[in-house]
Design an enzyme around this catalytic site. Structure first.
Site, PDB file in Angstrom:
ATOM      1  N   ASP A 169       0.836  -1.191   0.000  1.00  0.00           N
ATOM      2  CA  ASP A 169       0.000   0.000   0.000  1.00  0.00           C
ATOM      3  C   ASP A 169       0.872   1.242   0.000  1.00  0.00           C
ATOM      4  O   ASP A 169       2.008   1.210  -0.464  1.00  0.00           O
ATOM      5  CB  ASP A 169      -0.947  -0.044   1.213  1.00  0.00           C
ATOM      6  N   HIS A 218      -3.784   5.666   3.325  1.00  0.00           N
ATOM      7  CA  HIS A 218      -4.543   4.475   2.962  1.00  0.00           C
ATOM      8  C   HIS A 218      -3.953   3.211   3.589  1.00  0.00           C
ATOM      9  O   HIS A 218      -4.666   2.374   4.140  1.00  0.00           O
ATOM     10  CB  HIS A 218      -4.552   4.353   1.438  1.00  0.00           C
ATOM     11  N   SER A 468     -11.369  -1.416  -0.617  1.00  0.00           N
ATOM     12  CA  SER A 468     -10.071  -1.335   0.049  1.00  0.00           C
ATOM     13  C   SER A 468     -10.178  -1.636   1.533  1.00  0.00           C
ATOM     14  O   SER A 468      -9.222  -2.079   2.156  1.00  0.00           O
ATOM     15  CB  SER A 468      -9.471   0.071  -0.108  1.00  0.00           C
TER      16      SER A 468
END
Length: 559
Positions: A169, A218, A468
């Site tokens: 990520d 994220h 996600s």
């Protein structure tokens, strides 16, 4: 699918699979140069020496190589280098790092941060979606833990520190007290140097951010859902005892390019990681097509190179014991019946309309080999309006949040319908949710939370939604399966990925298609483009796959 977007969330490989690396990244004030950087992929069965000779013959110089997948980073000043590579009998194609021809899309995170985009309609103070009580202080907001029975599973198996979960990520903020104790500094690595045209000025001279940081946010959110510690602080993850490994393959801006992603997967295989979560798609193509007639010859060769390298990397990781879990995507479409792609390329040249041939086009990595594809559901168990679906690629479903769930009730359009997890203070400050003193601004107090230890070390948390956020719930359950049923191996500890995958499917909570099968989201103020038809039976269908993952069943059902 990622941080600023995933859009795979909504987390890209720039039209350039190109690939800046330490020593190749130009300073922000660097002048123009005729030398360009490419990623070149060799054809199957071609040796490294033969590929290098072919690259040299085409006018390029190899500056780094990943022999396990036949991938080379190359510089060249020839304007026809890509076409010369495509004409070679030894090379698949070359992907070039191009200058941005237009501003990166402003809607990269419209799905994941929908509660902010529609703040005027948000009822953030209402909390109806409830999680387990009696665990960490904020766990009562984690309805996803309750839905997959992770709170019950913890009494049987909370995850072994011998089990390693790679977070492929944007990075991981290891300063958060919920992540610090479970974070592996020795196994973590950054493969994605900052690119000043999309990420802004580099924070360090090398442009390679230190391990343990996340300027996108994220990855930190994903990591918390997988394995935030059950330590009486903040939140706890699905598998609070496992070891978290940062595999930074995404840019701070949320793009995921080929070279960093491939090298991260190879690293995961070489280091013997047990599970890798992938909540993104590889940019710049939403779908990589082998021979799309609307694409230029150079674009076709680039996409063939991406397909080849990604398949090799996924196979390599799987063959080295890695269970691969990926977000299905936030484009609200049946992956077996894709619509016209209007967003690609999302970096470099302007996007254009591309009809997608399902037989020859792939959404990567989720449509690659051995990847467990995860769709997203809200607190009600309905497929989230944004979530991709379809019997062709779906494996399981998991809680990913749905801001618009609960229509007709007080829960509709509430922050609590989304997924709460860890988030970097710096990113919240850049977004304006936290001030320079580290305090949450009044306007953000319904969707940002702060917890501090007795020694004054603080962690921050916020809501996101998307596939996600669903994928790490499934990755967490997969890591519990390895923890419960794995055994010592020559390289340490683990369980064959095929066995993990089979057990995950066998223990998922089956859900039949809703009735009527054609689901519309018009009352949730969505257009007809969001209509979704659920194919299949209760044991397997296009909305839920084999079912919603179930952590308790996974650790209590014998293999």
């Amino acid at each position: 699918m990622v941080s600023k977007r995933f859009t795979a969330g909504g987390v890209a490989i720039a039209a350039a699979l190109a690939l800046t690396v330490t020593g190749l990244v130009a300073p922000a004030n660097a002048g123009p140069t005729s030398t360009r950087t490419f990623t070149v992929v060799a054809k199957d069965g071609v040796s490294a020496s033969t590929a290098i000779a072919a690259i040299k013959a085409a006018g390029g110089t190899v500056v780094s190589r990943t022999d396990n997948v036949g991938m080379f980073r190359v510089v060249s000043n020839r304007t026809d280098f890509a076409s010369r590579v495509a004409a070679s009998g030894s090379l698949v194609g070359a992907a070039q790092r191009k200058a941005v021809g237009y501003a990166p899309r402003a809607d990269l995170d419209k799905v994941e941060r929908e509660n902010l985009a529609t703040a005027a309609k948000t009822k953030g103070g209402i909390e109806l979606a409830k999680g387990p009580s009696g665990l960490d202080p904020l766990d009562d907001k984690l309805w996803g833990l309750s839905m997959i029975h992770a709170d019950r599973a913890r009494a049987v198996e909370d995850g072994s520190s011998a089990v390693t979960v790679g977070i492929l990520d944007t990075g991981v903020d290891a300063s958060n007290p919920d992540l610090a104790g479970n974070f592996s500094w020795s196994l973590s690595k950054n493969f994605a140097p900052d690119m000043t045209d999309i990420d802004g000025a580099c924070e360090v001279a090398s442009c390679l951010d230190p391990v343990g940081t996340d300027d996108g946010g994220h990855g930190t959110h994903v990591a918390g859902t997988v394995g935030a510690a059950a330590n009486g602080f903040g939140v706890s993850g699905v598998a609070p005892g496992v070891t978290l490994v940062e595999l930074k393959g995404g840019q701070d801006s949320g793009y995921f390019f080929l070279d960093p992603v491939v090298n991260a997967l190879v690293h995961a295989g070489d280091k013997g990681l047990d599970v890798v979560n992938m909540s993104f798609y590889v940019d710049p193509w939403l779908y990589n097509c082998a021979n799309n007639p609307t694409d230029s010859p150079e674009a076709r060769a680039e996409q063939r190179a991406i397909i080849t390298a990604m398949k090799r990397a996924l196979n390599y990781a799987h063959d080295h014991g890695v269970t691969l879990v990926g977000a299905l995507g936030n484009n609200h479409e049946d992956l077996g019946k894709p619509r016209v792609d209007t967003s690609s390329p999302d970096y470099g040249p302007a996007p254009y309309h591309r009809p997608i041939d399902n037989d020859t086009c792939l959404d990567l990595p989720v449509e690659g080999p051995h990847v467990i594809g995860v769709s997203s559901v809200g607190p009600s168990g309905r497929k989230a309006d944004y979530s991709n679906y379809g019997t062709e690629q779906i494996s399981v479903a998991a809680p990913g949040g749905w801001f618009r769930d609960g229509y007709g009730t007080d829960a509709y359009r509430t922050d609590a319908n989304m997924i709460l997890s860890s988030y970097p203070k710096r990113v919240l400050q850049e977004e304006g949710s936290v001030d320079e003193n580290g305090n949450i601004v009044p306007e953000a107090q319904t969707f940002v939370f702060k917890q501090c230890t007795a020694t004054g070390v603080c962690g921050y948390y916020t809501y996101l939604q998307g596939t996600s956020m669903a994928s790490p719930h499934a990755a967490g359950v997969a890591s519990l399966i390895v923890s419960r049923f794995g055994s010592a191996t020559q390289g340490g500890f683990g369980l064959a990925p095929d066995a993990v995958e089979s057990h995950l499917y066998a223990t998922a909570d089956e859900h039949a298609c809703p009735q009527p099968r054609m689901q519309t989201y018009q009352r949730e103020d969505r257009s007809g483009q969001f209509n979704a038809y659920c194919e299949g039976g209760e044991e397997f269908n296009g909305f839920y796959g084999y079912g919603i993952v179930d952590a308790y069943a996974a650790v209590t059902t014998p293999m």
